[in-house]
Write a protein that holds these residues in place. Sequence first.
Motif, short mmCIF file in Angstrom:
data_model
loop_
_atom_site.label_atom_id
_atom_site.label_comp_id
_atom_site.label_asym_id
_atom_site.label_seq_id
_atom_site.Cartn_x
_atom_site.Cartn_y
_atom_site.Cartn_z
N TYR A 52 0.82 -1.21 0.00
CA TYR A 52 0.00 0.00 0.00
C TYR A 52 0.86 1.26 0.00
O TYR A 52 0.42 2.31 -0.46
CB TYR A 52 -0.97 -0.02 1.18
CG TYR A 52 -1.93 -1.19 1.08
CD1 TYR A 52 -2.98 -1.18 0.18
CD2 TYR A 52 -1.75 -2.33 1.86
CE1 TYR A 52 -3.84 -2.25 0.05
CE2 TYR A 52 -2.61 -3.41 1.75
CZ TYR A 52 -3.65 -3.37 0.84
OH TYR A 52 -4.49 -4.44 0.72
N GLU A 53 2.08 1.15 0.51
CA GLU A 53 2.99 2.30 0.51
C GLU A 53 3.63 2.49 -0.87
O GLU A 53 3.94 3.61 -1.26
CB GLU A 53 4.06 2.11 1.58
CG GLU A 53 3.50 2.20 2.99
CD GLU A 53 4.45 1.67 4.05
OE1 GLU A 53 5.61 1.34 3.74
OE2 GLU A 53 4.01 1.56 5.22
N ASN A 54 3.87 1.39 -1.58
CA ASN A 54 4.47 1.43 -2.92
C ASN A 54 3.62 0.57 -3.87
O ASN A 54 4.05 -0.50 -4.29
CB ASN A 54 5.91 0.88 -2.87
CG ASN A 54 6.78 1.73 -1.99
OD1 ASN A 54 6.96 2.91 -2.24
ND2 ASN A 54 7.33 1.12 -0.95
N PRO A 55 2.42 1.05 -4.19
CA PRO A 55 1.51 0.23 -5.00
C PRO A 55 1.98 0.01 -6.44
O PRO A 55 2.72 0.82 -6.99
CB PRO A 55 0.20 1.01 -4.96
CG PRO A 55 0.61 2.42 -4.70
CD PRO A 55 1.86 2.35 -3.87
N VAL A 56 1.54 -1.09 -6.99
CA VAL A 56 1.77 -1.41 -8.40
C VAL A 56 0.95 -0.42 -9.23
O VAL A 56 -0.22 -0.17 -8.93
CB VAL A 56 1.31 -2.86 -8.69
CG1 VAL A 56 1.33 -3.17 -10.17
CG2 VAL A 56 2.15 -3.86 -7.90
#
Length: 176
Positions: A52-56
Amino acid sequence: KSDKDSSNEDAKSLLEINDPEEKAAVEAAKKKVQAMKDTLQKVKDTLGDEAYENPVTVFAYDSGEDAPFTACQGMPGDIIKLAGGISIFDDIEAGWATPSWEEVVERDPDVILILEYTGGDVADKKEFLETNEFTKDLRAVKEGKIYSACCSDMQGSAGSAEAVKEIAKQLYPDKF
């Protein structure tokens, strides 16, 4: 009794469900809602904070050949976010939009999520994306990261929690 007490009792009796079939339907609905909440929590727990911090980044392709019709914010965008992704058009303040193919190329998504209407339309849309002059060289296309999701579930339906889970499995296959 005061008139106020009588009014309160009348209101409470209107809210009570006495029919056994209606009570069963309410209980079934409550169970369904809880199952959906449980599914979403399991996805969140499985993915962990990092997703959620580095979403696709996701290009949700609905339709369109001259210009793509795509999901941005609203319910479709929220479903993508719950699955650990983010629409490449999340900055457009609308549920759906028709940007240009050049904008898709510029944003070069990690994955493409084809929105499925009939089942058979996914193969046609995938072939289009793999051969279209704008999209054939996208990273997602070259890496074979073209997935699909049921379009009606992306609108908010009884199947939306399951759609979140299925999209998350496609975005993060190593976590499932």
